[in-house]
Design an enzyme around this catalytic site. Structure first.
Site, mmCIF file in Angstrom:
data_model
loop_
_atom_site.group_PDB
_atom_site.id
_atom_site.type_symbol
_atom_site.label_atom_id
_atom_site.label_comp_id
_atom_site.label_asym_id
_atom_site.label_seq_id
_atom_site.Cartn_x
_atom_site.Cartn_y
_atom_site.Cartn_z
ATOM 1 N N SER A 20 0.794 -1.225 0.000
ATOM 2 C CA SER A 20 0.000 0.000 0.000
ATOM 3 C C SER A 20 0.829 1.279 0.000
ATOM 4 C CB SER A 20 -0.943 0.012 1.213
ATOM 5 O OG SER A 20 -1.810 -1.095 1.153
ATOM 6 N N THR A 21 1.951 1.310 0.705
ATOM 7 C CA THR A 21 2.673 2.566 0.901
ATOM 8 C C THR A 21 4.149 2.390 0.589
ATOM 9 O OG1 THR A 21 3.117 2.090 3.228
ATOM 10 C CG2 THR A 21 1.048 3.239 2.711
#
Length: 686
Positions: A20-21
């Site tokens: 996700s990041t």
């Protein structure tokens, strides 16, 4: 019964990899290894051709654009994919739209889905129900995790302990506190910015002054793992950020920016960094730490910056701009409440006019009020000078101190830069001394760095020792005396050739908050609201139609009307010049100017013999008729024997011809000059 058929194996197996990041990419390596390991599982299930889709690493699955996921959907629709493998449903999607779109396409073309728990066929009701529940739980899980993390951040921010980054000029002393940077050069450079803004009252002027004086400001370099301070010439945004950041006013603020969600091309678009109004900030704690300025001064700075903004509607004053209008941005219509516009006319642009056009521009109505600005500017300037007259000497002394402080600040910044340069040169020398001289690969680079530091030290030393580098620190005795003299005469200082319109505007804005204007019959009613809260009312007469500031004085016009019945235009010009009369623009009179004035006011030209038709004689004609000198005629006029009149001193005498009939000059008493000594007697010789 196996769900995998030969038709599935004839297609490709797709492995979808996502984190996700960017932070997860740097630290969560095991999760990424597990996802890439699904390629081996696809081969164990019987697929020979495996495609890994990892275009979405570092992208959220909450609905934003994901090129890898879109590529996967295209391949499924083209019936190229036999199975899609992911560690769990959250890898494929974190929102219902993407998840159910994927299930719909897989059910249409017969594509399988697989995770670590099993293989699913979207065409089967039980599998579709299970996959739908997994997608819903994945979406709910994301919402819960986000809510927990955000609430924890807000809770910490409410205590003033949350710091993602630290503004330049501050350092973290503990995990939840900040203090001023111990580096003296950094502290004084930031303080200089705030002092100059208090002096110039304009971000742009501060920026231009710093660039002109070649004064560098500190900046944070985030390209390295450890935060490092760089010194460079400032740009406008750097100064604007410094002056508008509440951290320098000793306050803690959280939630100054937010995210804006829009839908474009059927996808959610998240735009971060959108500034919020102060009323929408989540946390604001004044007096949280030691500031470079007080919170009250920070508030004044924000109001001044807001007032300087142009094109921000009719309620903003706008910055000081070029033009002769002294009251631009300060005047407000007393009838509708809108700010007045300024217009210039004439070849030189000195004709100023104030107009209320807000209702006309916005609603198409008739313009509200309009009037000339010359008299209004002069009246307000005179009132400002009256108020500031007692402060003239103090202002002169402050000007002397400001001149001294400018040079002192420039020298101080150079001295601090030299101190730091010497430290860096000494540090480079020590690093060079510790290296083995035979290791030329390292020694050559350290030697180059040492030389660069020494060059910078030499440059700063030459700058400090250059002739005239500190001459402006103290004004000469003559300059000091001139400044004090101008301070005693504030009006002479106001109209001094060196005082520009921008300087006068800045002075007026310092003392005046706003001026409310109303037109009442033939007058302009002004209400001056001073910065301290006092109010002053002024009444200024309006210009009548056809009148302007270059109009000739009424007294001079009356003289021209009277002289036009006695003299031609050239004679009138000479008489007016001897009397010290001037035109409306302050010029001397010429025959052409007299003619122009006559034509403009409908005054007939003098005709030869016009005085004779009225029965009037000049001084010369009277002397010739009486066969005496002009001085004798003047004595007759002074003695009352003759009645005569003049339009003004130096104008021709007009004497009625009827008085000369029966006048015998020889019988009139002789008037001889009176001696200066009253005791002197007159001797009559027989």
């Amino acid at each position: 019964m196996s769900k995998i058929t030969p038709d599935h194996l004839a297609r490709q197996a797709y492995v979808y990899v996502r984190q996700s990041t960017p932070d997860q990419l740097l630290h969560n390596h095991e999760s990424r290894r597990r996802q890439y390991g699904l390629a081996d599982r696809a081969r164990q299930l019987g697929w020979s051709e495996v495609v890994v889709v990892d275009d979405d690493l570092g992208r959220s699955g909450g609905g934003i654009a994901r090129p890898g996921f879109e590529r996967l959907l295209v391949a499924i629709c083209e019936a190229k994919v036999g199975i899609v493998l992911a560690v769990e449903a959250s890898r494929l999607a974190r929102n219902g739209r993407d998840w159910h779109t994927l299930l719909e396409f897989c059910g249409l073309v017969g594509c399988l889905l697989a995770d670590e728990d099993g293989v699913y066929d979207a065409r089967l009701p039980n599998d579709r129900l299970l996959l739908g529940m997994k997608g819903t739980m994945s979406e709910m899980e994301l919402s819960i995790l986000r809510q927990r993390s955000l609430e924890a951040l807000r809770q910490k921010a409410r205590r003033g302990e949350l710091f993602f980054t630290v503004a330049v000029g501050y350092v973290k002393t503990r995990h939840d506190r900040i203090e001023m940077d111990p580096d003296l050069r950094i502290r004084e450079a930031i303080s200089l910015v705030f002092r100059k803004f208090a002096e110039f009252q304009s971000i742009r002027q501060v920026h231009l002054w710093l660039r002109q004086e070649r004064i560098q400001l500190p900046a944070v370099d985030y390209s390295v793992d450890r935060q490092r301070t760089l010194w460079k010439l400032p740009v406008y945004n750097t100064i604007h950020h410094m002056l508008t950041n509440p951290v320098y006013g000793g306050a803690y603020a959280f939630g100054r920016t937010g995210s804006r969600v829009t839908v474009r091309d059927g996808r959610k678009r998240v735009t971060s960094g959108c500034r919020r109004a102060r009323a929408d900030w989540e946390v604001l704690i004044p007096e949280h730490h030691e500031g470079y300025i007080s919170w009250a001064e920070f508030e004044r700075n924000q109001q001044l910056i807001a007032d300087n903004a142009n094109s921000k509607g009719f309620m903003a004053r706008g910055a000081v701009r070029r033009g002769e209008s002294l009251l631009a941005g300060l005047m407000r219509c007393g009838h509708c409440g809108r700010r007045l516009h300024v217009s210039y006319s004439g070849t030189d642009g000195f004709c100023v006019r104030y107009n209320c056009r807000g209702a006309h521009l916005n609603h198409g109505t008739e313009p509200c009020i309009s009037f000339g600005g010359i008299r209004v500017d002069a009246a307000v300037a005179a009132e400002v000078l009256r108020v500031l007259a007692p402060l003239g000497i103090e202002a002169a002394l402050q000007a002397i101190e400001a001149r001294q402080s400018d040079a002192a600040e420039r020298r101080r910044q150079t001295e601090l830069a030299l101190t730091q340069a010497r430290y860096e040169a000494e540090l480079a020398r020590r690093q060079y001394d510790r290296i083995d001289p035979d290791n030329r690969l390292v020694a050559a680079e350290l030697e180059r760095r040492w030389n660069d530091r020494l060059v910078e030290v030499c440059r700063l030393e030459e700058q400090l020792s250059a002739p005239g580098s500190d001459q402006a620190v103290l004004p000469t005795a003559e300059e000091r005396a001139r400044l004090l003299a101008l301070g005693a005469d504030i009006e002479a200082l106001w109209y001094h050739p060196g005082a520009t319109a921008e300087t006068r505007k800045r002075i007026i804005r310092t003392v005046i908050a706003e001026i409310v204007v109303k037109l009442v019959e033939d007058t302009i009613q002004l209400v001056i609201h001073w910065q301290g809260g006092d109010h002053t009312r002024l009444t200024v007469p309006r210009n009548r139609t056809g009148k302007h500031r270059w109009s000739t004085a009424a007294e001079t016009g009356d003289l021209i009307r009277a002289l036009a019945r006695q003299q031609p235009d050239s004679g009138i010009a000479m008489i007016l010049n001897r009397a010290g009369k001037r035109t409306g623009k302050g010029n001397t009179w010429t025959e052409a100017r007299v003619r122009s004035f006559r034509n403009g006011h409908g005054i007939a030209v003098y005709r030869e013999g016009e005085m004779a038709e009225r029965g009037e004689l000049t001084l010369e004609q009277t002397a010739e008729r009486l066969k005496v000198s002009k001085m004798t005629v003047l004595r007759l006029i002074g003695g009352g024997a003759l009645q005569a009149w003049q339009v003004c001193k130096g104008a021709p005498w007009a004497i009625a011809e009827a008085q000369l009939s029966g006048l015998d000059v020889r019988r009139l008493p002789s008037r001889r000059p009176v001696p200066a000594n009253p005791d002197q007697q007159t001797l009559d010789f027989q």
